[in-house]
Scaffold this motif. Sequence first.
Motif, PDB file in Angstrom:
ATOM      1  N   LEU A 372       0.837  -1.199   0.000  1.00  0.00           N
ATOM      2  CA  LEU A 372       0.000   0.000   0.000  1.00  0.00           C
ATOM      3  C   LEU A 372       0.873   1.250   0.000  1.00  0.00           C
ATOM      4  CD1 LEU A 372      -3.050   0.932   0.281  1.00  0.00           C
ATOM      5  CD2 LEU A 372      -2.505   1.261   2.692  1.00  0.00           C
ATOM      6  N   SER A 373       1.887   1.278   0.851  1.00  0.00           N
ATOM      7  CA  SER A 373       2.795   2.418   0.889  1.00  0.00           C
ATOM      8  C   SER A 373       3.505   2.600  -0.447  1.00  0.00           C
ATOM      9  CB  SER A 373       3.830   2.237   2.004  1.00  0.00           C
ATOM     10  OG  SER A 373       3.233   2.335   3.283  1.00  0.00           O
ATOM     11  N   ALA A 374       3.889   1.496  -1.063  1.00  0.00           N
ATOM     12  CA  ALA A 374       4.563   1.581  -2.357  1.00  0.00           C
ATOM     13  C   ALA A 374       3.681   2.252  -3.406  1.00  0.00           C
ATOM     14  CB  ALA A 374       4.980   0.187  -2.820  1.00  0.00           C
ATOM     15  N   GLY A 375       2.391   1.963  -3.355  1.00  0.00           N
ATOM     16  CA  GLY A 375       1.473   2.597  -4.296  1.00  0.00           C
ATOM     17  C   GLY A 375       1.328   4.085  -4.050  1.00  0.00           C
ATOM     18  N   LEU A 376       1.428   4.501  -2.790  1.00  0.00           N
ATOM     19  CA  LEU A 376       1.298   5.922  -2.473  1.00  0.00           C
ATOM     20  C   LEU A 376       2.432   6.745  -3.062  1.00  0.00           C
ATOM     21  CD1 LEU A 376       0.056   5.721   1.228  1.00  0.00           C
ATOM     22  CD2 LEU A 376      -1.248   6.467  -0.763  1.00  0.00           C
ATOM     23  N   ALA A 377       3.557   6.104  -3.363  1.00  0.00           N
ATOM     24  CA  ALA A 377       4.665   6.835  -3.997  1.00  0.00           C
ATOM     25  C   ALA A 377       4.227   7.448  -5.320  1.00  0.00           C
ATOM     26  CB  ALA A 377       5.858   5.902  -4.211  1.00  0.00           C
ATOM     27  N   GLU A 378       3.519   6.678  -6.143  1.00  0.00           N
ATOM     28  CA  GLU A 378       3.077   7.198  -7.436  1.00  0.00           C
ATOM     29  C   GLU A 378       1.984   8.256  -7.259  1.00  0.00           C
ATOM     30  OE1 GLU A 378       4.598   6.605 -10.132  1.00  0.00           O
ATOM     31  OE2 GLU A 378       5.622   4.693  -9.905  1.00  0.00           O
ATOM     32  N   VAL A 379       1.175   8.118  -6.215  1.00  0.00           N
ATOM     33  CA  VAL A 379       0.160   9.139  -5.910  1.00  0.00           C
ATOM     34  C   VAL A 379       0.845  10.464  -5.577  1.00  0.00           C
ATOM     35  CG1 VAL A 379      -1.648   9.817  -4.286  1.00  0.00           C
ATOM     36  CG2 VAL A 379      -1.546   7.456  -5.118  1.00  0.00           C
ATOM     37  N   ILE A 380       1.832  10.406  -4.692  1.00  0.00           N
ATOM     38  CA  ILE A 380       2.589  11.604  -4.317  1.00  0.00           C
ATOM     39  C   ILE A 380       3.258  12.209  -5.541  1.00  0.00           C
ATOM     40  CG2 ILE A 380       4.566  12.433  -2.968  1.00  0.00           C
ATOM     41  CD1 ILE A 380       3.846  10.163  -0.929  1.00  0.00           C
ATOM     42  N   LYS A 381       3.788  11.358  -6.405  1.00  0.00           N
ATOM     43  CA  LYS A 381       4.459  11.830  -7.622  1.00  0.00           C
ATOM     44  C   LYS A 381       3.529  12.688  -8.467  1.00  0.00           C
ATOM     45  CE  LYS A 381       4.323   9.453 -11.312  1.00  0.00           C
ATOM     46  NZ  LYS A 381       4.415   8.331 -12.267  1.00  0.00           N
ATOM     47  N   ALA A 444      15.375   5.748  -8.886  1.00  0.00           N
ATOM     48  CA  ALA A 444      14.687   4.529  -8.437  1.00  0.00           C
ATOM     49  C   ALA A 444      15.156   3.304  -9.201  1.00  0.00           C
ATOM     50  CB  ALA A 444      13.182   4.698  -8.585  1.00  0.00           C
ATOM     51  N   HIS A 445      15.249   3.426 -10.523  1.00  0.00           N
ATOM     52  CA  HIS A 445      15.676   2.270 -11.320  1.00  0.00           C
ATOM     53  C   HIS A 445      17.109   1.865 -10.977  1.00  0.00           C
ATOM     54  CE1 HIS A 445      12.467   3.236 -14.618  1.00  0.00           C
ATOM     55  NE2 HIS A 445      11.944   2.717 -13.521  1.00  0.00           N
ATOM     56  N   ALA A 446      17.945   2.843 -10.664  1.00  0.00           N
ATOM     57  CA  ALA A 446      19.314   2.517 -10.253  1.00  0.00           C
ATOM     58  C   ALA A 446      19.308   1.773  -8.915  1.00  0.00           C
ATOM     59  CB  ALA A 446      20.141   3.799 -10.151  1.00  0.00           C
ATOM     60  N   LEU A 457      10.724  -2.715  -3.097  1.00  0.00           N
ATOM     61  CA  LEU A 457       9.599  -2.622  -4.011  1.00  0.00           C
ATOM     62  C   LEU A 457       9.784  -1.413  -4.922  1.00  0.00           C
ATOM     63  CD1 LEU A 457       6.613  -3.291  -1.564  1.00  0.00           C
ATOM     64  CD2 LEU A 457       7.708  -4.918  -3.126  1.00  0.00           C
ATOM     65  N   HIS A 458       9.184  -1.479  -6.100  1.00  0.00           N
ATOM     66  CA  HIS A 458       9.336  -0.375  -7.051  1.00  0.00           C
ATOM     67  C   HIS A 458       8.890   0.950  -6.431  1.00  0.00           C
ATOM     68  CE1 HIS A 458       9.377   1.916 -10.721  1.00  0.00           C
ATOM     69  NE2 HIS A 458       8.073   2.130 -10.660  1.00  0.00           N
ATOM     70  N   GLY A 459       7.743   0.942  -5.751  1.00  0.00           N
ATOM     71  CA  GLY A 459       7.255   2.176  -5.141  1.00  0.00           C
ATOM     72  C   GLY A 459       8.170   2.694  -4.049  1.00  0.00           C
ATOM     73  N   GLU A 460       8.810   1.803  -3.307  1.00  0.00           N
ATOM     74  CA  GLU A 460       9.775   2.238  -2.298  1.00  0.00           C
ATOM     75  C   GLU A 460      10.947   2.952  -2.957  1.00  0.00           C
ATOM     76  OE1 GLU A 460       9.070  -1.189   1.127  1.00  0.00           O
ATOM     77  OE2 GLU A 460      10.433  -1.602  -0.545  1.00  0.00           O
ATOM     78  N   ALA A 461      11.438   2.390  -4.054  1.00  0.00           N
ATOM     79  CA  ALA A 461      12.541   3.026  -4.779  1.00  0.00           C
ATOM     80  C   ALA A 461      12.111   4.369  -5.362  1.00  0.00           C
ATOM     81  CB  ALA A 461      13.041   2.094  -5.879  1.00  0.00           C
ATOM     82  N   VAL A 462      10.869   4.451  -5.862  1.00  0.00           N
ATOM     83  CA  VAL A 462      10.368   5.709  -6.417  1.00  0.00           C
ATOM     84  C   VAL A 462      10.248   6.763  -5.322  1.00  0.00           C
ATOM     85  CG1 VAL A 462       8.355   6.841  -7.454  1.00  0.00           C
ATOM     86  CG2 VAL A 462       9.188   4.675  -8.385  1.00  0.00           C
TER      87      VAL A 462
END
Length: 556
Positions: A372-381, A444-446, A457-462
């Motif tokens: 859930l937190s990982a998804g919030l990264a894209e929301v914040i973005k 994030a990708h790095a 997780l991808h969202g954590e990196a983002v």
Amino acid sequence: MGSGKTTVGRALARKLNKRFIDSDHEIEARTGASIPVIFEVEGEASFRQREAEVIKDLTALDDIVLATGGGAILNPASRALLAERGTVIYLRASVSSILHRTSHDKNRPLLQGPDPRRRLEDLSRQREPMYAEIADIVIDTGRPNVQFLVNNILMHLGLAPDRCIEPSMNSQSMPISTVTPAPVPREPGAARPVPVRLQVDLGTRSYPITIGPGLLDDAGLLRQHVHGERVAVVTNTVVAPLYLERLTRSLAAAGKQVTTVVLPDGEEEKTWPNLMAIFDGLLTDKCDRKTTLIALGGGVVGDMTGFAAASYMRGVPLIQIPTTLLSQVDSSVGGKTGINHPLGKNMIGAFYQPQTVIADTATLDSLPARELSAGLAEVIKHGAIIDTVFLDWVEANMGALLARDAVALTHVIRRSCEIKADIVRQDERESGIRAILNFGHTFAHAIEAGLGYGTWLHGEAVGCGMVMAADLSCRLGLIDTVARDRLARIVSAAGLPVIAPDLGLATWLELMQVDKKNEGGAIKFILLQPLGSAIIRTVPDTVLAHTLHACVQRAC
């Protein structure tokens, strides 16, 4: 307030041959006093009670176009009546636009204090979720003329305007958030809309997004979008036990023959062998080119199934059914598909748009807290690069989001999809503005490649990548330390990491050089200028080194 409800409502009423009524004018007629006088003499609470009584009376009338006061939705009974008795159109305007339109208006009692901008920002944070909850249609006003707005409303009501008049403006004048949902059906007696529908406008490749609870069980919705007899559902070992049987049962009820492919779970499984496993399942069951592929899962499943759909028999129909917050707010929309390579994330793939996206919000109930937190990264973005009012709302309602409040989650999914859909409409293949959606992703990708796919997780990196990009923006003088630190606090409040892993300067640079945005060996970054707006540029190596050093030592 100040969004043009009275002007647009009056023009719309003329088009529909209906009577126009403004609730504020009705209150003034009943009391014999102006709104500012009522506020001054009786206070806001008394005014709101009068307003609720007027709304109750007016919503009982037929053949009218009603313009309400901006605060009418604060009363729960009024919200329920508006939602139940009419089609609700929300004219959305930015704080800056409202401030410009109302700056010389002395008849706005709520804006007569010393800091009207701050007051408007507070009102927006309070009211926006209520508007979004009951709205059947959302129209972003921006700067189009009245006729354009009226024609836009008519089209979303399913009525043909005399002609659609394009707004006279350059491409920079219109706010990015212009995607509007079609009218939403209501269940009998329901006080708020059932599933929200948006549209990704890409000409012949346009498709709808449906957002709401219980959509996995909607055989009619699936039948509407699966045109052939054969369906292949691709999912993973985590999602399959939770939702595969339900979806398969609904597809069978819709008269479809179903093949299933279950992949291993995890970002590290986004590989060529697992892509081949999808093809193996399709070929073994003799799936033809009319077979629809359905991606049931998060971003990894969506990306891989999309790439398989783009490639199998040179292209078969695709439906995205995202089951994580990250995939519902971002990766399922826009047509990016692909797999990872050991040297770079998402470096092998294709742009391939789905037939539809179906986001069943009830699937978020089973989502682990970390996901859930990982998804919030894209929301914040989305708020950080485009919509600061949305970012304000996310910051103020982070507790509700983390607590999985259904209304709050639906709001962020809807607004995120609106933002991304409009950017995709403008730049489907990422040749220009769409690249700003990669804010934080170069870092994030790095991180993902350097630590090994699946470690973060991808969202954590983002989330961490956005903090690093904000620090870089600050060092270049594009934003101030207040904006930089604020973004870091929001990311941290979402439960995301804000301290970067120490990969070593050489490794960081090597990994960031493998990025799809780069040209001629130069690393390109998405930066903030200011918060709420993004630019693409290269940066001096010395400044980048300072950011890397700072962000592995502390929260930037």
